[in-house]
Design a protein around this motif. Structure first.
Motif: not given
Length: 140
Positions: A20-22, A43-45, A51, A54-55
């Motif tokens: 999900t970061f990408k 996105t997650a970023t 972020m 998700t982390g």
């Protein structure tokens, strides 16, 4: 222990959370003057809260993999990961409201659903192990 089913489900959740970061959750055009979302996709970023959550999901899943000897704590971390992943979906939906109508949910949004599915089936496997241990203790 890699051979346990719940370990594989937890690893699936961690890998999906990493993706999900990408890969984007949503594609569209941002409404002018909104804060918290940058670019044409989510996105997650894109946001600090996405972020961090998700982390945290990645850390919960990875920690639960290595707690195979303490099933009670593993079950708690898995439940926390399941709730956090449901919260992640809710947060994504909140940020989708900052887009103009006409955008679309990406196919890679299935990664976010894969996180929930992985945690759910991991919980099911942990409970099955607990039941098996209880039954074996009763036989002794």
């Amino acid at each position: 222990m890699i051979q346990r089913k719940q370990t594989l489900w937890l690893l699936l959740s961690v890998i999906c959370a990493g993706f999900t970061f990408k890969y984007p959750f949503y594609n569209g055009t941002v409404i002018n003057g909104t804060e918290g979302v940058t670019g044409a996709e989510v996105t997650a970023t894109d946001n600090i809260w996405l972020m961090l959550l998700t982390g945290a999901i990645i850390l919960l899943g990875a920690a639960a993999v290595f707690l195979f000897k303490n099933r009670k704590l593993q079950l708690r971390l898995t439940l926390a990961g399941l709730l956090a992943s449901a919260g992640l979906i809710a947060l994504y939906i909140k940020y989708i409201n900052n887009f103009e109508p006409g955008g679309r949910i990406s196919l890679s949004a299935l990664f976010t659903v894969g996180i929930v599915i992985g945690f759910f089936f991991a919980m099911k496997g942990i409970r099955r192990d607990q039941k098996l241990i209880r039954d074996l203790d009763r036989l002794r």
